[in-house]
Write a protein that holds these residues in place. Structure first.
Motif, PDB file in Angstrom:
ATOM      1  N   LEU A 118       0.646  -1.192   0.119  1.00 38.35           N
ATOM      2  CA  LEU A 118       0.099   0.221   0.011  1.00 38.35           C
ATOM      3  C   LEU A 118       1.078   1.455   0.078  1.00 38.35           C
ATOM      4  O   LEU A 118       0.624   2.260  -0.628  1.00 38.35           O
ATOM      5  CB  LEU A 118      -0.700   0.166   1.435  1.00 38.35           C
ATOM      6  N   GLU A 119       1.982   1.135   0.823  1.00 35.16           N
ATOM      7  CA  GLU A 119       2.614   2.279   0.755  1.00 35.16           C
ATOM      8  C   GLU A 119       3.545   2.735  -0.540  1.00 35.16           C
ATOM      9  O   GLU A 119       3.591   4.019  -0.788  1.00 35.16           O
ATOM     10  CB  GLU A 119       3.831   2.224   1.987  1.00 35.16           C
ATOM     11  N   GLN A 120       3.775   1.793  -1.166  1.00 34.76           N
ATOM     12  CA  GLN A 120       4.330   1.966  -2.705  1.00 34.76           C
ATOM     13  C   GLN A 120       3.429   2.551  -3.570  1.00 34.76           C
ATOM     14  O   GLN A 120       3.557   3.295  -4.375  1.00 34.76           O
ATOM     15  CB  GLN A 120       5.029   0.618  -3.049  1.00 34.76           C
ATOM     16  N   ILE A 121       1.962   1.901  -3.435  1.00 31.90           N
ATOM     17  CA  ILE A 121       1.086   2.564  -4.416  1.00 31.90           C
ATOM     18  C   ILE A 121       0.700   3.897  -4.279  1.00 31.90           C
ATOM     19  O   ILE A 121       0.769   4.796  -5.025  1.00 31.90           O
ATOM     20  CB  ILE A 121      -0.210   1.758  -3.963  1.00 31.90           C
ATOM     21  N   ALA A 122       0.836   4.225  -2.779  1.00 38.28           N
ATOM     22  CA  ALA A 122       0.567   5.497  -2.371  1.00 38.28           C
ATOM     23  C   ALA A 122       1.674   6.456  -2.964  1.00 38.28           C
ATOM     24  O   ALA A 122       1.344   7.506  -3.316  1.00 38.28           O
ATOM     25  CB  ALA A 122       0.498   5.716  -0.898  1.00 38.28           C
ATOM     26  N   ASN A 123       3.025   6.069  -2.757  1.00 40.45           N
ATOM     27  CA  ASN A 123       4.062   6.948  -3.259  1.00 40.45           C
ATOM     28  C   ASN A 123       3.766   7.040  -4.778  1.00 40.45           C
ATOM     29  O   ASN A 123       4.198   8.047  -5.296  1.00 40.45           O
ATOM     30  CB  ASN A 123       5.500   6.079  -2.981  1.00 40.45           C
ATOM     31  N   ILE A 124       3.495   6.013  -5.405  1.00 41.54           N
ATOM     32  CA  ILE A 124       3.391   6.093  -7.162  1.00 41.54           C
ATOM     33  C   ILE A 124       2.259   7.372  -7.270  1.00 41.54           C
ATOM     34  O   ILE A 124       2.480   7.982  -8.187  1.00 41.54           O
ATOM     35  CB  ILE A 124       3.059   4.747  -7.644  1.00 41.54           C
ATOM     36  N   PHE A 125       1.046   7.238  -6.679  1.00 41.82           N
ATOM     37  CA  PHE A 125       0.034   8.056  -6.945  1.00 41.82           C
ATOM     38  C   PHE A 125       0.485   9.446  -6.521  1.00 41.82           C
ATOM     39  O   PHE A 125       0.155  10.648  -7.093  1.00 41.82           O
ATOM     40  CB  PHE A 125      -1.124   7.748  -6.284  1.00 41.82           C
ATOM     41  N   THR A 126       1.271   9.848  -5.405  1.00 40.76           N
ATOM     42  CA  THR A 126       1.683  10.908  -4.941  1.00 40.76           C
ATOM     43  C   THR A 126       2.646  11.506  -6.122  1.00 40.76           C
ATOM     44  O   THR A 126       2.435  12.634  -6.551  1.00 40.76           O
ATOM     45  CB  THR A 126       2.514  11.076  -3.635  1.00 40.76           C
ATOM     46  N   LEU A 127       3.642  10.678  -6.396  1.00 41.83           N
ATOM     47  CA  LEU A 127       4.673  10.997  -7.458  1.00 41.83           C
ATOM     48  C   LEU A 127       4.055  11.457  -8.818  1.00 41.83           C
ATOM     49  O   LEU A 127       4.418  12.361  -9.400  1.00 41.83           O
ATOM     50  CB  LEU A 127       5.883  10.071  -7.411  1.00 41.83           C
ATOM     51  N   SER A 128       3.023  10.886  -8.892  1.00 42.05           N
ATOM     52  CA  SER A 128       2.206  10.949 -10.299  1.00 42.05           C
ATOM     53  C   SER A 128       1.438  12.422 -10.318  1.00 42.05           C
ATOM     54  O   SER A 128       1.573  13.230 -11.260  1.00 42.05           O
ATOM     55  CB  SER A 128       1.217  10.054 -10.560  1.00 42.05           C
ATOM     56  N   ALA A 129       0.770  12.556  -9.221  1.00 41.01           N
ATOM     57  CA  ALA A 129       0.336  14.037  -8.653  1.00 41.01           C
ATOM     58  C   ALA A 129       1.406  15.254  -8.976  1.00 41.01           C
ATOM     59  O   ALA A 129       1.352  16.248  -9.529  1.00 41.01           O
ATOM     60  CB  ALA A 129      -0.204  13.902  -7.656  1.00 41.01           C
ATOM     61  N   VAL A 130       2.677  14.871  -8.395  1.00 38.38           N
ATOM     62  CA  VAL A 130       3.638  16.001  -8.486  1.00 38.38           C
ATOM     63  C   VAL A 130       4.016  16.174 -10.040  1.00 38.38           C
ATOM     64  O   VAL A 130       4.190  17.093 -10.615  1.00 38.38           O
ATOM     65  CB  VAL A 130       5.073  15.597  -7.774  1.00 38.38           C
ATOM     66  N   ASP A 131       4.207  14.858 -10.883  1.00 37.94           N
ATOM     67  CA  ASP A 131       4.377  15.124 -12.079  1.00 37.94           C
ATOM     68  C   ASP A 131       3.323  15.959 -12.897  1.00 37.94           C
ATOM     69  O   ASP A 131       3.907  16.722 -13.697  1.00 37.94           O
ATOM     70  CB  ASP A 131       4.490  13.778 -12.885  1.00 37.94           C
ATOM     71  N   LEU A 132       2.023  15.540 -12.526  1.00 38.98           N
ATOM     72  CA  LEU A 132       0.980  16.310 -13.316  1.00 38.98           C
ATOM     73  C   LEU A 132       0.840  17.825 -13.007  1.00 38.98           C
ATOM     74  O   LEU A 132       0.300  18.490 -13.684  1.00 38.98           O
ATOM     75  CB  LEU A 132      -0.213  15.514 -13.076  1.00 38.98           C
ATOM     76  N   THR A 133       1.489  17.984 -11.882  1.00 38.13           N
ATOM     77  CA  THR A 133       1.270  19.717 -11.604  1.00 38.13           C
ATOM     78  C   THR A 133       2.852  20.182 -11.589  1.00 38.13           C
ATOM     79  O   THR A 133       2.807  21.267 -11.122  1.00 38.13           O
ATOM     80  CB  THR A 133       0.894  19.637  -9.982  1.00 38.13           C
ATOM     81  N   ALA A 134       3.645  19.422 -12.182  1.00 38.43           N
ATOM     82  CA  ALA A 134       5.213  20.314 -11.975  1.00 38.43           C
ATOM     83  C   ALA A 134       5.162  21.336 -12.769  1.00 38.43           C
ATOM     84  O   ALA A 134       6.041  22.460 -12.245  1.00 38.43           O
ATOM     85  CB  ALA A 134       5.981  19.002 -12.779  1.00 38.43           C
ATOM     86  N   LEU A 135       4.369  21.677 -13.971  1.00 42.73           N
ATOM     87  CA  LEU A 135       4.466  23.094 -14.546  1.00 42.73           C
ATOM     88  C   LEU A 135       3.824  24.084 -13.853  1.00 42.73           C
ATOM     89  O   LEU A 135       4.370  25.277 -13.720  1.00 42.73           O
ATOM     90  CB  LEU A 135       3.832  22.923 -15.793  1.00 42.73           C
ATOM     91  N   GLU A 136       2.754  23.746 -13.137  1.00 43.83           N
ATOM     92  CA  GLU A 136       2.065  24.735 -12.426  1.00 43.83           C
ATOM     93  C   GLU A 136       2.946  25.081 -11.035  1.00 43.83           C
ATOM     94  O   GLU A 136       3.055  26.224 -10.653  1.00 43.83           O
ATOM     95  CB  GLU A 136       0.635  24.334 -11.700  1.00 43.83           C
ATOM     96  N   LEU A 137       3.657  24.149 -10.657  1.00 40.16           N
ATOM     97  CA  LEU A 137       4.616  24.392  -9.331  1.00 40.16           C
ATOM     98  C   LEU A 137       5.822  25.283  -9.870  1.00 40.16           C
ATOM     99  O   LEU A 137       6.321  25.885  -9.007  1.00 40.16           O
ATOM    100  CB  LEU A 137       4.973  23.086  -8.788  1.00 40.16           C
TER     101      LEU A 137
END
Length: 96
Positions: free
Chosen positions: A73-92
């Motif tokens: 579960l922790e790895q799945i959560a990390n993957i989704f968190t890092l995906s969110a970071v990637d999707l918002t990187a330009l805005e950040l």
């Protein structure tokens, strides 16, 4: 015109007709799911709720597949968190 693809429409129809979904033990899950949907409707009023639903459906399928493959579960959560970071990187990057 629907915002759902034909595949999404079929997947959701299959889910809704599933005997497991109508099992009494799923009732509490349904209530929490409705609360989560209500939260996101209020938290992100500028995002169409069908779009949120489409993202949730794809995320749920992906989480299930990763969990079924034995991923913790922790790895799945990390993957989704890092995906969110990637999707918002330009805005950040614009805010820096």
């Amino acid at each position: 015109m629907s915002k759902l693809t034909d595949d999404e429409r079929r997947d959701l129809a299959d889910i809704l007709s599933s005997p497991e979904l109508n099992h009494p033990r799923v009732h509490a899950d349904r209530e929490v799911g409705q609360q989560l949907a209500d939260f996101f409707r209020k938290d992100m009023p500028d995002v169409d709720e069908v779009v949120i639903g489409r993202v949730f459906l794809r995320a749920a399928v992906t989480m299930t597949q990763l969990g079924d493959a034995g991923m913790p579960l922790e790895q799945i959560a990390n993957i989704f968190t890092l995906s969110a970071v990637d999707l918002t990187a330009l805005e950040l990057a614009r805010e820096v």
